[in-house]
Scaffold this active site. Structure first.
Site, mmCIF file in Angstrom:
data_model
loop_
_atom_site.group_PDB
_atom_site.id
_atom_site.type_symbol
_atom_site.label_atom_id
_atom_site.label_comp_id
_atom_site.label_asym_id
_atom_site.label_seq_id
_atom_site.Cartn_x
_atom_site.Cartn_y
_atom_site.Cartn_z
ATOM 1 N N HIS A 73 30.680 -39.724 23.230
ATOM 2 C CA HIS A 73 30.584 -38.423 24.086
ATOM 3 C C HIS A 73 29.928 -38.343 25.483
ATOM 4 O O HIS A 73 30.308 -37.944 26.230
ATOM 5 C CB HIS A 73 29.887 -37.307 23.219
ATOM 6 C CG HIS A 73 30.639 -37.013 21.889
ATOM 7 N ND1 HIS A 73 31.802 -36.398 21.689
ATOM 8 C CD2 HIS A 73 30.223 -37.031 20.469
ATOM 9 C CE1 HIS A 73 32.210 -36.098 20.463
ATOM 10 N NE2 HIS A 73 31.407 -36.545 19.698
ATOM 11 N N HIS A 76 29.047 -43.263 18.181
ATOM 12 C CA HIS A 76 29.810 -42.060 18.387
ATOM 13 C C HIS A 76 29.072 -41.092 19.230
ATOM 14 O O HIS A 76 30.179 -40.655 20.082
ATOM 15 C CB HIS A 76 30.049 -41.503 16.798
ATOM 16 C CG HIS A 76 30.550 -40.269 16.866
ATOM 17 N ND1 HIS A 76 31.752 -40.070 16.513
ATOM 18 C CD2 HIS A 76 30.243 -38.910 17.358
ATOM 19 C CE1 HIS A 76 32.151 -38.886 16.265
ATOM 20 N NE2 HIS A 76 31.404 -38.054 16.994
ATOM 21 N N GLU A 77 27.935 -40.791 19.300
ATOM 22 C CA GLU A 77 27.158 -39.916 20.274
ATOM 23 C C GLU A 77 27.431 -40.623 21.589
ATOM 24 O O GLU A 77 27.539 -39.918 22.579
ATOM 25 C CB GLU A 77 26.038 -39.743 19.842
ATOM 26 C CG GLU A 77 25.740 -38.794 18.270
ATOM 27 C CD GLU A 77 26.832 -37.943 18.158
ATOM 28 O OE1 GLU A 77 26.939 -36.954 19.246
ATOM 29 O OE2 GLU A 77 27.388 -37.295 17.295
#
Length: 151
Positions: A71, A67-68
């Site tokens: 980004h 998820h990170e």
């Protein structure tokens, strides 16, 4: 898991899932309370909550890392990196990252019981002289703090 092992894991996942290298720093941050991880826009490093590993194990940490990294890679390539952006949602689905962090802290609620047995849970404490049961208008009695059971 040490921070060096975390750094190696993030670099490995970045190459395998995103086909791009991770060139910045990944660290554990104990000050994170409710989030699984955080991407810093200014210096591009990643913070991760060590409670994710302690409570849920490495598979959940891997999904938070993905998820990170979504980004991270989207921001560096100049595409939509925010949760609401279509680019982010598409890349997250392709890599199999977690959409939301798992619950890390259990909330406790103030429990009230009316004279007819209805149970009411509230986040804030209320004055039982001013309020009555919303179901039957019965008198409320404070029972103490209680943790809500997950479904």
């Amino acid at each position: 898991m040490t921070e060096q092992e975390l750094q190696q894991l993030v670099e490995k996942i970045s190459l395998e899932s995103f086909k791009r290298p991770f060139l910045h720093q990944a660290v554990f941050n104990r000050r994170l309370k409710t989030t699984g991880g955080r991407y810093h826009l200014n210096d591009h490093h990643l913070d991760f909550n060590p409670l994710v590993v302690e409570k849920y194990g490495q598979p959940e940490l891997v999904s938070v890392i993905k998820h990170e990294l979504c980004h991270y890679h989207l921001h560096l390539t100049g595409r939509g990196y925010q949760h609401r952006d279509a680019d982010f949602k598409k890349l997250l689905a392709q890599t199999g990252g977690a959409r939301y962090a798992p619950p890390l802290v259990e909330k406790s609620y103030h429990c009230y019981c009316c004279e007819h047995g209805h149970e009411i849970l509230r986040q804030r404490k209320i004055n039982t002289k001013c309020y009555v049961c919303g179901i039957c208008r019965g008198v409320l009695h404070y029972q103490g703090l209680k943790k809500r059971k997950r479904k």
